[in-house]
Design a protein around this motif. Structure first.
Motif, PDB file in Angstrom:
ATOM      1  N   UNK A 256      64.300 -35.885 -79.002  1.00 39.08           N
ATOM      2  CA  UNK A 256      64.698 -34.572 -78.499  1.00 39.08           C
ATOM      3  C   UNK A 256      65.904 -34.031 -79.257  1.00 39.08           C
ATOM      4  N   UNK A 257      66.086 -32.725 -79.134  1.00 37.07           N
ATOM      5  CA  UNK A 257      67.221 -32.049 -79.753  1.00 37.07           C
ATOM      6  C   UNK A 257      67.881 -31.150 -78.718  1.00 37.07           C
ATOM      7  N   UNK A 258      69.198 -31.285 -78.579  1.00 39.19           N
ATOM      8  CA  UNK A 258      69.947 -30.394 -77.703  1.00 39.19           C
ATOM      9  C   UNK A 258      69.890 -30.710 -76.228  1.00 39.19           C
ATOM     10  N   UNK A 259      69.465 -31.923 -75.871  1.00 36.33           N
ATOM     11  CA  UNK A 259      69.386 -32.293 -74.455  1.00 36.33           C
ATOM     12  C   UNK A 259      70.057 -33.637 -74.214  1.00 36.33           C
ATOM     13  N   UNK A 260      70.282 -33.955 -72.960  1.00 32.58           N
ATOM     14  CA  UNK A 260      70.859 -35.250 -72.591  1.00 32.58           C
ATOM     15  C   UNK A 260      69.871 -36.383 -72.832  1.00 32.58           C
ATOM     16  N   UNK A 261      68.583 -36.110 -72.629  1.00 31.83           N
ATOM     17  CA  UNK A 261      67.594 -37.135 -72.960  1.00 31.83           C
ATOM     18  C   UNK A 261      67.521 -37.252 -74.475  1.00 31.83           C
ATOM     19  N   UNK A 262      67.215 -38.421 -74.952  1.00 33.07           N
ATOM     20  CA  UNK A 262      67.202 -38.695 -76.393  1.00 33.07           C
ATOM     21  C   UNK A 262      65.799 -38.844 -76.957  1.00 33.07           C
ATOM     22  N   UNK A 263      64.843 -39.240 -76.108  1.00 34.69           N
ATOM     23  CA  UNK A 263      63.498 -39.522 -76.586  1.00 34.69           C
ATOM     24  C   UNK A 263      62.499 -39.279 -75.469  1.00 34.69           C
ATOM     25  N   UNK A 264      61.333 -38.753 -75.856  1.00 33.35           N
ATOM     26  CA  UNK A 264      60.220 -38.597 -74.912  1.00 33.35           C
ATOM     27  C   UNK A 264      59.045 -39.371 -75.476  1.00 33.35           C
TER      28      UNK A 264
ATOM     29  N   UNK B   2      57.474 -40.794 -70.442  1.00 35.02           N
ATOM     30  CA  UNK B   2      58.734 -41.493 -70.205  1.00 35.02           C
ATOM     31  C   UNK B   2      59.831 -40.784 -70.976  1.00 35.02           C
ATOM     32  N   UNK B   3      60.957 -40.570 -70.318  1.00 31.53           N
ATOM     33  CA  UNK B   3      62.143 -40.000 -70.948  1.00 31.53           C
ATOM     34  C   UNK B   3      63.179 -41.099 -71.103  1.00 31.53           C
ATOM     35  N   UNK B   4      63.867 -41.125 -72.218  1.00 37.11           N
ATOM     36  CA  UNK B   4      64.997 -42.023 -72.429  1.00 37.11           C
ATOM     37  C   UNK B   4      66.257 -41.189 -72.309  1.00 37.11           C
TER      38      UNK B   4
ATOM     39  N   UNK C  47      67.789 -38.913 -64.565  1.00 37.98           N
ATOM     40  CA  UNK C  47      66.703 -39.827 -64.245  1.00 37.98           C
ATOM     41  C   UNK C  47      65.776 -39.319 -63.143  1.00 37.98           C
ATOM     42  N   UNK C  48      66.310 -38.911 -62.032  1.00 37.02           N
ATOM     43  CA  UNK C  48      65.464 -38.478 -60.913  1.00 37.02           C
ATOM     44  C   UNK C  48      64.643 -37.250 -61.263  1.00 37.02           C
ATOM     45  N   UNK C  49      65.271 -36.248 -61.861  1.00 33.73           N
ATOM     46  CA  UNK C  49      64.554 -35.034 -62.243  1.00 33.73           C
ATOM     47  C   UNK C  49      63.458 -35.329 -63.260  1.00 33.73           C
ATOM     48  N   UNK C  50      63.766 -36.174 -64.229  1.00 39.69           N
ATOM     49  CA  UNK C  50      62.792 -36.457 -65.278  1.00 39.69           C
ATOM     50  C   UNK C  50      61.646 -37.325 -64.778  1.00 39.69           C
ATOM     51  N   UNK C  51      61.916 -38.195 -63.814  1.00 39.54           N
ATOM     52  CA  UNK C  51      60.823 -38.937 -63.186  1.00 39.54           C
ATOM     53  C   UNK C  51      59.905 -37.973 -62.443  1.00 39.54           C
ATOM     54  N   UNK C  52      60.516 -36.989 -61.778  1.00 33.45           N
ATOM     55  CA  UNK C  52      59.725 -35.982 -61.058  1.00 33.45           C
ATOM     56  C   UNK C  52      58.853 -35.172 -61.998  1.00 33.45           C
ATOM     57  N   UNK C  53      59.422 -34.708 -63.108  1.00 32.30           N
ATOM     58  CA  UNK C  53      58.649 -33.956 -64.093  1.00 32.30           C
ATOM     59  C   UNK C  53      57.504 -34.812 -64.613  1.00 32.30           C
TER      60      UNK C  53
ATOM     61  N   UNK D 186      62.197 -23.100 -70.872  1.00 31.64           N
ATOM     62  CA  UNK D 186      63.188 -23.333 -69.818  1.00 31.64           C
ATOM     63  C   UNK D 186      64.491 -23.780 -70.472  1.00 31.64           C
ATOM     64  N   UNK D 187      65.592 -23.241 -69.993  1.00 33.78           N
ATOM     65  CA  UNK D 187      66.903 -23.593 -70.544  1.00 33.78           C
ATOM     66  C   UNK D 187      67.704 -24.376 -69.510  1.00 33.78           C
ATOM     67  N   UNK D 188      68.608 -25.198 -70.014  1.00 35.70           N
ATOM     68  CA  UNK D 188      69.507 -25.977 -69.167  1.00 35.70           C
ATOM     69  C   UNK D 188      70.912 -25.419 -69.379  1.00 35.70           C
ATOM     70  N   UNK D 189      71.414 -24.675 -68.410  1.00 37.49           N
ATOM     71  CA  UNK D 189      72.738 -24.072 -68.540  1.00 37.49           C
ATOM     72  C   UNK D 189      72.791 -23.164 -69.759  1.00 37.49           C
ATOM     73  N   UNK D 190      73.830 -23.329 -70.558  1.00 36.68           N
ATOM     74  CA  UNK D 190      74.024 -22.488 -71.744  1.00 36.68           C
ATOM     75  C   UNK D 190      73.265 -23.020 -72.957  1.00 36.68           C
ATOM     76  N   UNK D 191      72.610 -24.168 -72.804  1.00 43.03           N
ATOM     77  CA  UNK D 191      71.854 -24.735 -73.914  1.00 43.03           C
ATOM     78  C   UNK D 191      70.636 -23.862 -74.208  1.00 43.03           C
ATOM     79  N   UNK D 192      70.197 -23.870 -75.446  1.00 41.09           N
ATOM     80  CA  UNK D 192      69.017 -23.102 -75.819  1.00 41.09           C
ATOM     81  C   UNK D 192      67.716 -23.796 -75.500  1.00 41.09           C
ATOM     82  N   UNK D 193      67.789 -24.950 -74.857  1.00 40.29           N
ATOM     83  CA  UNK D 193      66.606 -25.738 -74.543  1.00 40.29           C
ATOM     84  C   UNK D 193      66.872 -26.545 -73.272  1.00 40.29           C
ATOM     85  N   UNK D 194      65.934 -27.395 -72.914  1.00 41.56           N
ATOM     86  CA  UNK D 194      66.061 -28.266 -71.738  1.00 41.56           C
ATOM     87  C   UNK D 194      65.105 -29.432 -71.937  1.00 41.56           C
TER      88      UNK D 194
END
Length: 90
Positions: A10-18, A32-34, A38-44, A63-71
């Motif tokens: 991933x780029x620009x997010x707290x998760x590093x790998x999908x 699986x998200x790395x 954790x809870x939100x990504x398990x739900x997704x 979808x954006x996460x806060x001021x980030x250009x991605x999520x």
């Protein structure tokens, strides 16, 4: 059943790998998200499992996460786009 699989950095997010797998009909089998929330990504992951790739992408693309250009959901779309073109295995 044949499957296809990608690991997307991933780029620009707290998760590093999908890590995502789909079957030969482009139905998502597992996600699986790395890192990340954790809870939100398990739900997704559970919500998209069993869904067709082309049904998921338009719902969460951009979808954006806060001021980030991605999520994390937006980055999942990038991973799913790569997965559509991945070769079948097995």
């Amino acid at each position: 059943m044949k499957t296809k699989h990608v690991q997307y950095e991933t780029q620009g997010t707290c998760s590093k790998l999908i890590d995502v797998t789909a079957d030969e009909n482009n139905v998502i089998q597992q996600v699986f998200f790395l890192g990340g929330c954790n809870g939100n990504l398990q739900g997704i992951s559970q919500l998209v499992r069993g869904q067709k790739i082309d049904d998921v992408i338009p719902k969460i693309n951009g979808i954006r996460c806060g001021a980030k250009g991605t999520s994390c959901p937006d980055q999942l779309c990038r991973a799913l786009e790569k997965l559509k073109d991945a070769p079948l295995e097995g």
